[in-house]
Design a protein around this motif. Structure first.
Motif, short mmCIF file in Angstrom:
data_model
loop_
_atom_site.label_atom_id
_atom_site.label_comp_id
_atom_site.label_asym_id
_atom_site.label_seq_id
_atom_site.Cartn_x
_atom_site.Cartn_y
_atom_site.Cartn_z
N ALA A 102 0.82 -1.21 0.00
CA ALA A 102 0.00 0.00 0.00
C ALA A 102 0.86 1.27 0.00
CB ALA A 102 -0.94 0.00 1.20
N GLY A 103 2.12 1.12 0.36
CA GLY A 103 2.99 2.30 0.45
C GLY A 103 2.90 2.92 1.83
N GLY A 104 4.02 3.47 2.29
CA GLY A 104 4.02 4.14 3.59
C GLY A 104 4.05 3.21 4.78
N PHE A 105 4.33 1.93 4.54
CA PHE A 105 4.29 0.98 5.66
C PHE A 105 5.37 1.29 6.70
CE2 PHE A 105 5.30 -3.17 7.66
CZ PHE A 105 4.09 -3.36 8.31
N VAL A 106 6.55 1.63 6.23
CA VAL A 106 7.64 1.92 7.17
C VAL A 106 7.25 3.08 8.09
CG1 VAL A 106 10.06 2.63 7.40
CG2 VAL A 106 9.39 1.04 5.59
N ASP A 107 6.63 4.11 7.52
CA ASP A 107 6.19 5.25 8.33
C ASP A 107 5.14 4.84 9.35
OD1 ASP A 107 7.88 6.98 7.05
OD2 ASP A 107 6.41 7.55 5.53
N ARG A 108 4.25 3.94 8.95
CA ARG A 108 3.22 3.50 9.88
C ARG A 108 3.83 2.73 11.06
NH1 ARG A 108 -0.67 4.02 5.82
NH2 ARG A 108 0.17 2.37 4.53
N VAL A 109 4.83 1.94 10.76
CA VAL A 109 5.50 1.20 11.83
C VAL A 109 6.21 2.17 12.78
CG1 VAL A 109 7.36 -0.43 12.37
CG2 VAL A 109 5.78 -0.92 10.50
N ARG A 110 6.91 3.12 12.19
CA ARG A 110 7.60 4.14 13.00
C ARG A 110 6.61 4.88 13.90
NH1 ARG A 110 12.82 6.10 10.90
NH2 ARG A 110 12.73 5.80 8.65
N ALA A 111 5.46 5.25 13.32
CA ALA A 111 4.45 5.99 14.07
C ALA A 111 3.92 5.16 15.24
CB ALA A 111 3.30 6.41 13.14
N ALA A 112 3.66 3.88 14.98
CA ALA A 112 3.13 3.01 16.03
C ALA A 112 4.15 2.89 17.18
CB ALA A 112 2.81 1.62 15.46
N LEU A 113 5.42 2.71 16.82
CA LEU A 113 6.47 2.58 17.85
C LEU A 113 6.62 3.89 18.62
CD1 LEU A 113 9.15 0.67 15.72
CD2 LEU A 113 7.88 -0.28 17.67
N GLY A 114 6.58 5.00 17.89
CA GLY A 114 6.73 6.32 18.52
C GLY A 114 5.59 6.61 19.49
N ALA A 115 4.36 6.32 19.05
CA ALA A 115 3.18 6.62 19.87
C ALA A 115 3.22 5.86 21.19
CB ALA A 115 1.91 6.27 19.10
N ALA A 116 3.76 4.64 21.18
CA ALA A 116 3.78 3.82 22.39
C ALA A 116 5.13 3.86 23.10
CB ALA A 116 3.41 2.38 22.04
N ASP A 117 6.06 4.62 22.53
CA ASP A 117 7.40 4.72 23.09
C ASP A 117 8.03 3.33 23.28
OD1 ASP A 117 9.65 5.93 24.09
OD2 ASP A 117 8.89 6.06 26.15
N VAL A 118 7.97 2.55 22.20
CA VAL A 118 8.50 1.19 22.22
C VAL A 118 9.71 1.12 21.27
CG1 VAL A 118 7.99 -1.18 21.45
CG2 VAL A 118 6.33 0.05 22.86
N PRO A 119 10.84 0.58 21.73
CA PRO A 119 12.00 0.47 20.84
C PRO A 119 11.74 -0.56 19.73
CG PRO A 119 12.46 -0.59 22.94
CD PRO A 119 11.12 0.07 23.09
N PRO A 120 12.28 -0.30 18.53
CA PRO A 120 12.05 -1.20 17.38
C PRO A 120 12.45 -2.64 17.67
CG PRO A 120 13.27 0.76 16.70
CD PRO A 120 13.15 0.84 18.18
N THR A 121 13.40 -2.84 18.58
CA THR A 121 13.86 -4.21 18.88
C THR A 121 12.78 -5.05 19.57
OG1 THR A 121 14.80 -3.26 20.88
CG2 THR A 121 16.32 -3.68 19.04
N LEU A 122 11.72 -4.39 20.07
CA LEU A 122 10.63 -5.16 20.70
C LEU A 122 9.54 -5.53 19.70
CD1 LEU A 122 10.07 -3.64 24.26
CD2 LEU A 122 11.37 -5.67 23.58
#
Ligand code: C2E
Ligand code: CA
Ligand code: CA
Ligand code: CA
Length: 281
Positions: A127-147
């Motif tokens: 769909a495009g923009g998936f990487v941004d959506r993942v970043r946004a989800a991690l940012g909103a919950a303050d979760v490091p990408p390694t989790l």
């Protein structure tokens, strides 16, 4: 035509009609469910076979249908893919699961926080923009990408889609891990496997289930585990239902497993509380 004739044809037509109507009803209901967010996520522990401790949890979506109760994903994911509704459902599951990982992180010893593993469908990646959506989800919950781990089916990766590979590569650079789901059901060649943008192989449960009864399957799995080691891929065996299978897996050097032997998928709070049963010495 022999026996049956007209009666059978009419019955066939009316069954076909019923099937089409049911499908249309399901489609409408699914679109409504997306509007109302009538979904929930359950979490199944991914267990360290040696210690019994949960290394992570796989997020599995359920649909709260007004008339039918909880509908399992096998009954609506394909339809959600066809209709495109999977983009919204998948994005919701992603944010929900990452938020749950954030809450586990607060409740647990930070050094032992389990990761969350989310199933991602082809359409979400295209769909495009998936990487941004993942970043946004991690940012909103303050979760490091390694989790966060993302599960992509072997068949999707086999399509060798440049965009999909590029997105997964970018996510891995961030520290998100990628698992190849349902491994053993597709036809990855070994050289291809080496190039795949992945960190983990999830052995399909159809494969796991047979290792106790088939020597051939056992040898195959042993080969896959050795190969994974060479390629620095972790292995998770799905569908571990018995101690016999667990022991076979451990003997072969497979460290992680998931299945009813340990737990069914759980509500978020139960997942947070889940711990290995204490065994008597
Ligand atoms: P999957 O990714 O292979 O997920 C594992 C399925 O096996 C889950 O079924 C889980 O409940 C079931 N399972 C776990 N342990 C055992 C066991 O020991 N024995 C047996 N017989 N089954 C076990 P579930 O929850 O019905 O999910 C079915 C499929 O739906 C998943 O297969 C996955 O492909 C898809 N799915 C689930 N959630 C999502 C989602 O959020 N997004 C997408 N795109 N697909 C999803
Ligand atoms: Ca999965
Ligand atoms: Ca799987
Ligand atoms: Ca599977």
């Amino acid at each position: 035509a022999k026996g049956g004739g007209k009666g059978r044809w009419c019955r066939y037509q009316s069954e076909l009609h019923t099937a089409i109507v049911q499908r249309l009803e399901l489609r409408t209901a699914l679109a409504e469910a997306v509007e109302r967010r009538s979904f929930m996520v359950e979490y199944q522990p991914i267990v360290d076979l040696y210690s019994g401790v949960a290394a992570g949890f796989e997020a599995l979506v359920r649909w709260h249908h007004p008339g039918r109760g909880l509908v399992p994903p096998d009954q609506f994911i394909a339809l959600a893919e066809e209709t495109g509704l999977i983009e919204q459902i998948g994005d919701w599951v992603l944010r929900e699961a990452v938020a749950a990982a954030g809450r586990w992180r607060q409740d647990r010893d930070p050094s032992a926080t389990p990761y969350v593993s989310v199933n991602v469908s082809a359409r979400q990646l295209r769909a495009g923009g998936f990487v941004d959506r993942v970043r946004a989800a991690l940012g909103a919950a303050d979760v490091p990408p390694t989790l966060l781990m993302l599960e992509i089916t072997e068949s999707l990766l086999l399509r060798d889609d440049d965009q999909v590979w590029a997105e997964l590569t970018e996510l891995r650079t961030l520290g998100v891990r990628v698992a190849i789901d349902d491994f053993g059901t597709g036809f990855s060649s070994l050289s291809y496997l080496q190039q795949m943008p992945a960190d983990v192989l999830k052995i399909d449960r159809s494969f796991t289930a047979t290792v106790a009864s088939s020597r051939r399957q056992l040898l195959l799995l042993e080969g896959i585990i050795r190969l994974a080691g060479t390629l620095s891929l972790d292995i998770i065996a799905e569908g571990v239902e018995t101690e016999v299978v667990r022991t076979l897996l451990m003997d072969m050097g497979c460290a992680l497993g998931q299945g009813y032997l340990f737990s069914r998928p759980l509500a978020e709070e139960d997942a947070n509380r889940w711990g290995p049963e204490r065994r008597s010495p």
